[in-house]
Motif scaffolding. Structure first.
Motif: not given
Length: 53
Positions: A33-53
């Protein structure tokens, strides 16, 4: 001219040692569950960075 990658294929082979079977099931479940939560957090950060562009 920039290069755009449209597809990326990643293949991973995971082999668990026989020692890992001695761990309690609850700690293994929590670890997953911790691994999945970390992965989801990283994906959300990547999506936010793409929106900023």
């Amino acid at each position: 001219m920039p290069i755009e990658i449209k597809e990326l294929h990643i293949k991973i082979n995971v082999n668990e040692n026989s020692n890992s079977s001695a761990k309690p099931a609850s700690s293994s479940s929590t670890n997953k569950k911790d691994n999945v939560a970390d992965c989801v957090e990283q994906v959300m950060k990547i999506i936010e960075r793409k929106k900023e562009r």
